[in-house]
Scaffold this active site. Structure first.
Site, PDB file in Angstrom:
ATOM      1  N   SER A 175       0.831  -1.203   0.000  1.00 28.24           N
ATOM      2  CA  SER A 175       0.000   0.000   0.000  1.00 28.24           C
ATOM      3  C   SER A 175       0.870   1.260   0.000  1.00 28.24           C
ATOM      4  CB  SER A 175      -0.961  -0.057   1.181  1.00 28.24           C
ATOM      5  OG  SER A 175      -1.945   0.934   1.090  1.00 28.24           O
TER       6      SER A 175
ATOM      7  N   ASP B  54      -8.750  -4.146  -6.587  1.00 27.15           N
ATOM      8  CA  ASP B  54      -8.352  -3.502  -5.338  1.00 27.15           C
ATOM      9  C   ASP B  54      -9.015  -2.129  -5.258  1.00 27.15           C
ATOM     10  OD1 ASP B  54      -7.021  -2.333  -3.199  1.00 27.15           O
ATOM     11  OD2 ASP B  54      -5.019  -2.750  -3.953  1.00 27.15           O
TER      12      ASP B  54
ATOM     13  N   HIS C  34      -6.822  -6.056  -0.798  1.00 26.79           N
ATOM     14  CA  HIS C  34      -5.734  -5.082  -0.782  1.00 26.79           C
ATOM     15  C   HIS C  34      -4.613  -5.660   0.061  1.00 26.79           C
ATOM     16  CE1 HIS C  34      -3.822  -1.139  -0.654  1.00 26.79           C
ATOM     17  NE2 HIS C  34      -3.743  -1.230   0.663  1.00 26.79           N
TER      18      HIS C  34
END
Length: 534
Positions: free
Chosen positions: A216, A436, A465
């Site tokens: 991320s 995602d 994710h």
């Protein structure tokens, strides 16, 4: 959106020795933008045992770094580090791991990654976790306005000028609190400063180059590090990629549409499992029931805790990880079909409620994002953009807007984000799910194009994710092979992707959350570390 700060390490276990690292102009890297200050090699870090039941080999240390890397002899701050040391004779150096955020605690990642990689691969690395500046066990740890997310908050969707004004005042209050408490620190809570901290960690480890695994926001942190210090990157794997072109205002707007789509994926799954949940077989009907529940909670919050804003906080994690769908659906059904709010309150306490770690994470989240890049300072821009997004994607648009709204009033001027285009790296492995929501697929493609020689591995149809070390053997095989040998898959000429893995099956519907026995699944364990808002 940031993660709810999480760690598998008790705070009391983080007592360790300290080493100071000072950047020196004599040890600078070079980038297309000019010299990049680097960290001078230091004495070895002083590692002490801080093992847990799950990770008995875990060690901890602290590292002093300059608050302002351009003033290496000035004030210092401390970073909290963890390590699982290598055991193989064939040593490939440190593997730094980051769970995202900004604001996510990374100390718990070292044990998890070391235990989740193929054993013979993990044995070749010192797996290093760290709390970035301002986070968790690092000092100072920011907490601008404790209790900012205490329930019951106003409905996130403003109904009239008065409610909108109240939301603005709340955001202004948070920004002011940060400025009042941390005026001397906020100018240095940003991604570039954190990337320079990574190089200080590298120097303290005595490593000429680093290996890196970031999820991320950690993908953006890695990309910025690679831009500053390309000659110091040995291997870099980036999972669930931030779109560098949208940092940060545009990326958050893009999330609103993606999370709305993912929420519709959830309600469609509930409809397919009507036999279990009894909410109807038509996805649109289930979706409408969810919004009726939201409206009812505006009039009477469940358990005096769960109003519309808290409901969004509770169901948003389902957009990150579909393993949360069964308990969320069970709570949804209990409220709608049985008029029982207790499971909904429990779900909020499990997935949505903010604690002190979340307050810290949010303080760092805003500090980094508001400082990293320019945000509109005219609230009329926010109003226009978010009402336009809400009209098409109502699930979390205004919730996300208020989450980021302190940036409209931030007390420190914004920086200009670095261009992370890079053709000076060894092959970088990029891993991305097509559906995602937190970091939409376009971000993975964009960074793949910006990083020359990189390889893009796609989880086709996947909506989670954070996709590696979460139960998908195909993806994990690519990651293990890359860390073992440095090789990456290569697709056919002209292909956008280099390898494709099938998504994991949908979760199995259950009426209520089953009693947990034994260790959690890989996906649940990973997402507990990554948090819920990135």
């Amino acid at each position: 959106m940031k993660p709810r700060a999480g760690t598998l390490i008790a705070a009391g276990a983080l007592v360790a020795g300290t080493v100071t690292v000072l950047p020196a102009s004599a040890a600078t890297g070079t980038t297309p933008d000019g010299p990049a200050p680097a960290a001078r090699p230091a004495a070895p870090l002083l590692w002490t045992g801080c093992g847990t039941k799950a990770y008995p080999r875990l060690q901890c240390a602290t590292l002093k770094v300059p608050l302002n890397h351009d003033r290496p002899t000035g004030r210092t701050i401390r970073l909290a580090l963890t390590r699982v040391a290598h055991t193989a004779k064939a040593y490939q150096g440190p593997l730094l791991v980051n769970p995202g955020g900004p604001g996510g605690s990374g100390r718990g990642m070292a044990g998890y990654v070391a235990a989740s990689l193929k054993p013979e691969v993990a044995a070749q690395y010192d797996v290093i976790g760290f709390d970035p500046r301002g986070v968790g066990g690092s000092e100072p740890a920011l907490d601008c306005r404790p209790g900012h997310f205490a329930p019951v908050r106003p409905d996130s969707v403003p109904r009239g000028a008065e409610e909108e004004r109240a939301g603005m005042e709340r955001a202004q209050a948070f920004a002011k609190a940060c400025g009042d408490k941390y005026a001397d620190v906020l100018p240095y809570i940003d991604t570039v400063s954190t990337a320079r901290d990574l190089d200080a960690i590298r120097a303290a480890l005595g490593a000429p180059k680093v290996n890196y695994l970031g999820y991320s926001y950690g993908t953006y942190l890695g990309a910025v590090y690679a831009r500053l210090f390309p000659e110091r990157v040995r291997r870099m794997a980036l999972d669930s990629v931030v779109n560098p072109h949208g940092v940060w205002y545009e990326d958050n707007l893009a999330q609103d549409y993606a999370f709305d789509t993912r929420h519709k994926d959830f309600t469609a799954w509930v409809a397919r499992n009507d036999a279990t949940y009894g909410l109807g077989t038509d996805p649109a009907e289930v979706d409408a029931a969810w919004y009726r529940m939201r409206e009812a909670l505006r009039a009477e919050p469940a358990g005096g805790k769960v109003g519309p804003a808290e409901l969004e906080d509770t169901f948003l994690p389902g957009g990150y990880y579909d393993g949360y769908w069964p308990p969320l659906a069970a709570a949804f059904a209990a409220y709608v079909n049985d008029a029982d709010p207790a499971p909904l309150v429990k779900a909020y306490e499990t997935y949505g409620a903010a604690d002190a770690a979340a307050d810290n994470g949010y303080s760092v989240y805003t500090s980094v994002q508001c400082r990293d890049a320019a945000w509109p300072r005219d609230w009329n821009v926010w109003r226009k953009d978010n009402w336009e997004a809400h009209a098409k994607a109502p699930f979390s648009t205004w919730n996300n807007a208020w989450y980021n709204a302190p940036c409209a009033f931030w007390p420190v001027a914004s920086l200009t984000p670095p261009d992370v285009t890079n053709d000076r790296l060894p092959p970088v492995l990029i891993l991305q799910a097509t559906d995602d929501a937190a970091t939409p697929y376009e971000g993975g493609v964009a960074l793949h194009r910006m990083m020359g020689g990189s390889s893009l591995v796609v989880e086709q149809g996947g909506g989670n994710h954070g996709v590696t070390l979460a139960g998908n053997d195909c993806l994990d095989t690519h990651l293990d092979a890359y860390l073992a040998t440095g090789t990456v898959p290569r697709g056919a000429a002209g292909s956008e992707t280099d390898a494709v893995c099938e998504a994991l099956p949908e979760p199995r519907a259950v009426k209520a959350a089953a009693k947990r026995e034994g260790a959690p699944s890989a996906g649940t364990a990973l997402h507990g570390l990554l948090g819920h808002r990135h």
